[in-house]
Design a protein around this motif. Structure first.
Motif, short mmCIF file in Angstrom:
data_model
loop_
_atom_site.label_atom_id
_atom_site.label_comp_id
_atom_site.label_asym_id
_atom_site.label_seq_id
_atom_site.Cartn_x
_atom_site.Cartn_y
_atom_site.Cartn_z
N GLY A 165 -5.52 -21.62 -33.48
CA GLY A 165 -5.89 -20.65 -32.45
C GLY A 165 -4.89 -20.54 -31.32
O GLY A 165 -4.75 -19.47 -30.71
N GLU A 352 -0.61 -19.63 -41.65
CA GLU A 352 -1.25 -18.88 -40.57
C GLU A 352 -2.41 -18.04 -41.10
O GLU A 352 -3.47 -17.96 -40.47
CB GLU A 352 -0.22 -17.98 -39.87
N SER A 353 -2.20 -17.44 -42.26
CA SER A 353 -3.26 -16.63 -42.86
C SER A 353 -4.46 -17.49 -43.25
O SER A 353 -5.62 -17.10 -43.03
CB SER A 353 -2.71 -15.89 -44.10
N GLN A 356 -6.36 -18.46 -40.15
CA GLN A 356 -7.14 -17.34 -39.64
C GLN A 356 -8.43 -17.18 -40.44
O GLN A 356 -9.51 -16.95 -39.87
CB GLN A 356 -6.32 -16.05 -39.70
N ASP A 357 -8.32 -17.31 -41.76
CA ASP A 357 -9.51 -17.24 -42.61
C ASP A 357 -10.49 -18.34 -42.27
O ASP A 357 -11.71 -18.12 -42.22
CB ASP A 357 -9.12 -17.34 -44.09
N ARG A 359 -10.83 -19.87 -39.36
CA ARG A 359 -11.46 -19.56 -38.07
C ARG A 359 -12.59 -18.54 -38.24
O ARG A 359 -13.65 -18.65 -37.62
CB ARG A 359 -10.43 -19.04 -37.07
N ASN A 360 -12.36 -17.54 -39.10
CA ASN A 360 -13.38 -16.52 -39.32
C ASN A 360 -14.63 -17.12 -39.95
O ASN A 360 -15.76 -16.78 -39.58
CB ASN A 360 -12.83 -15.41 -40.21
N LEU A 373 -12.47 -17.38 -29.54
CA LEU A 373 -11.55 -16.93 -30.59
C LEU A 373 -10.95 -15.57 -30.23
O LEU A 373 -9.75 -15.34 -30.45
CB LEU A 373 -12.26 -16.86 -31.93
N LYS A 377 -7.02 -14.75 -29.56
CA LYS A 377 -6.33 -13.68 -30.29
C LYS A 377 -5.61 -12.74 -29.33
O LYS A 377 -4.45 -12.35 -29.58
CB LYS A 377 -7.33 -12.89 -31.14
N ARG A 380 -2.48 -14.43 -28.31
CA ARG A 380 -1.47 -14.43 -29.39
C ARG A 380 -0.81 -13.06 -29.51
O ARG A 380 0.41 -12.96 -29.69
CB ARG A 380 -2.13 -14.81 -30.73
N ARG A 387 2.30 -9.46 -34.88
CA ARG A 387 1.44 -10.22 -35.80
C ARG A 387 0.51 -9.25 -36.52
O ARG A 387 -0.01 -8.30 -35.94
CB ARG A 387 0.62 -11.26 -35.03
N GLU A 389 -2.53 -9.57 -37.39
CA GLU A 389 -3.87 -9.52 -36.82
C GLU A 389 -3.95 -8.63 -35.59
O GLU A 389 -5.04 -8.31 -35.11
CB GLU A 389 -4.34 -10.92 -36.45
#
Length: 393
Positions: A165, A352-353, A356-357, A359-360, A373, A377, A380, A387, A389
Motif C-alpha cells: 500500500g 505489484e499486481s 493489489q489483488d 489488498r482488494n 486503502l 491509492k 500512489r 500506474r 490503477e
C-alpha cells in the motif's frame, strides 16, 4: 510524546468538552474556572486567559513544542510546586527491552515532558501481547506497539501497514502528514481507544535462507513464519503453496536464524538488532522489493487522553518524522550489499499486481479499511500517475 498533556491544555478540553469551538467563543463557567484554578494553584483563570490558551492550543501555525511553551508561560506550569506533576503510564514495546532503541527514544521524550509538568512513567515490554493485555486492563494509560497490533484497536490506522500500500518513504511521509491533520481526528477514535501517534519503522522485506527463493513461485513448499495472532497471514502464505509456521513476534527471528523456517518477512532495521544474518548465512539474502512500510503506533485510553489532546500528540509525532526516519535509515544502511537479491522490473510489476489483488480481497473481508486503502491509492497516483490503477482515479 513531547506534546503530551500539559495541564492547562488538558483542562481546557476536558472542561469545555469540545474541539471545534473558536478561541473567541470559548468561555468557562464559574465552576469550571474553580476546577481549573484548583489544578493550577496560584493561577487566576480569567476569560482573557482562557481565550489566549485556546488561541495557542488550536493554532497550527507554530510547532507543537512552541505552542506548549507558550501555554506553559501563560499559566506558569513550569513553576508548579514539586510533586504536583500530572502522571501517566506509557508502556513501550521494544524487542530489546530497556536497552533497546525504541525505549531509549521514549525516555528522551520523557525528559521533554517533564518541562511541561508531566511525569511519564515509561514501562518497557519485550512481549507485545502482554503489553496489549496491560493496556486493555487499564494498567497502561497508553502503549506504543506495531501497526499490526494497533489494528486490534483501530482498523483504519491498522491498514497503514497494508501489503504494497505504501511503496516507499516518500509515500509514507505524505500519508502520515495527512493523518496528522485535524480533519482526520474523527478516524483516530474507536471505542475506548484513540490513536495518539504514528511513527515510521521503515520497509519490510523478505529474508530467505537460499537466494534461489527469489520469487513467489519458488517459495512453494518452503516454510514461512507468520504472526500467530493474524490468521490472514497464514491464509496468504498457504495460498502460494508455502507452509505457514505460526510464531509470536519475538520468537520469529530465532526460528529463521535456527533454520526452522526458510522465509521471514521483517523490517530492515531488524537485520543487525536481531542478527538475521545468521539465518541467511551462507547462501541466503534479502529480496529487493518492499512488502510494506512498517509503522509503530501509540494507542491511548480515551478516558486518559481525550482526542483533542491526542491531536497535539499526533501533530508532534509528524513533526518528529524526519528525525525518526534518519535513525531508522542508520540501521537500514547496516545491511551489506552482498545480501540483496535484485528483482527484474517485469517481475516487480507482477508482484505489484498480486499485492493489489491481495489488498482488494482483504478489503472485501473487512481486514483492511477501504478508506485507508483509497487514501494510499490517491498518494500512489500522486507520485506515479502512470500506474495502471490510476487510469480511473
Amino acid at each position: 510524546m513531547k506534546a503530551l498533556l500539559i495541564r492547562a491544555a488538558t483542562l481546557l478540553v476536558l472542561l469545555t468538552g469540545v474541539a471545534t469551538v473558536s478561541a473567541e467563543d470559548l468561555r468557562l463557567s464559574p465552576e469550571q474556572k474553580a476546577k481549573m484554578e484548583k489544578l493550577l494553584p496560584g493561577v487566576t483563570i480569567s476569560d482573557s486567559l482562557v481565550s489566549e490558551l485556546a488561541s495557542v492550543f488550536y493554532s497550527r501555525d507554530m510547532p507543537v513544542r512552541v505552542r506548549l511553551k507558550a501555554i506553559s508561560k501563560l499559566v506558569g506550569i513550569d513553576q508548579m510546586p514539586p510533586g504536583t506533576a500530572l502522571k501517566r503510564k506509557i508502556c513501550i514495546w521494544d524487542i530489546a527491552g530497556r536497552n533497546g532503541p525504541i525505549f531509549h527514544a521514549a525516555m528522551e521524550q520523557r525528559a521533554l515532558a517533564l518541562e511541561y509538568g508531566i511525569n511519564l512513567e515509561m514501562i518497557p515490554f519485550t512481549n507485545e501481547s502482554i503489553m496489549v493485555d496491560e493496556l486493555k486492563a487499564g494498567r497502561c494509560d497508553a502503549a506504543l506497539m506495531t501497526g499490526f497490533r494497533a489494528r486490534d484497536f483501530n482498523v483504519y490506522t491498522g491498514t497503514i501497514d497494508s501489503i504494497g500500500g505504501v511503496p516507499d518513504n516518500d509515500h509514507m511521509r505524505t500519508l502520515l502528514e495527512v493523518l496528522a491533520h485535524p480533519s482526520q481526528a474523527d478516524k483516530m477514535v474507536h471505542g475506548d481507544y484513540v490513536i495518539m501517534g504514528v511513527y515510521p519503522g521503515g520497509a519490510a522485506h523478505i529474508f530467505v535462507n537460499d537466494k534461489q527463493i527469489s520469487s513467489l513461485a519458488k517459495a512453494a513448499g518452503k516454510k514461512v513464519v507468520v504472526l500467530d495472532y493474524d490468521k490472514t497471514q497464514a491464509e496468504m502464505v498457504a495460498g502460494i503453496g508455502a507452509t505457514p509456521v505460526p510464531s509470536d513476534i519475538v520468537s520469529a527471528p530465532n526460528k529463521f536464524n535456527n533454520g526452522v523456517v526458510d522465509i521471514l518477512a521483517a523490517p530492515l532495521i531488524a537485520y543487525e538488532l536481531l542478527e538475521l544474518y545468521k539465518g541467511m548465512t551462507p547462501d541466503g539474502g534479502i529480496v529487493d522489493f518492499p512488502l510494506a512500510q512498517i509503522s509503530m503506533q501509540l494507542v491511548g485510553r480515551l478516558d486518559k487522553f481525550p482526542n483533542e489532546i491526542a491531536q497535539l500528540v499526533r501533530e508532534a509525532s509528524f513533526e518528529a518524522y524526519d528525525r525518526i526516519r534518519a535513525r531508522v535509515k542508520v540501521e537500514e544502511d547496516r545491511v551489506p550489499d552482498r545480501w540483496w537479491i535484485h528483482i527484474p522490473d517485469k517481475e516487480r510489476r507482477v508482484y505489484e499486481s498480486m499485492m493489489q489483488d491481495a489488498r482488494n480481497v482483504l478489503r472485501k473481508q473487512g481486514y483492511y479499511d477501504g478508506r485507508m486503502l483509497d487514501l494510499q491509492k490517491r498518494i500512489r497516483c500522486k507520485y506515479t500517475p502512470s500506474r495502471g490503477e490510476c487510469s480511473n482515479s
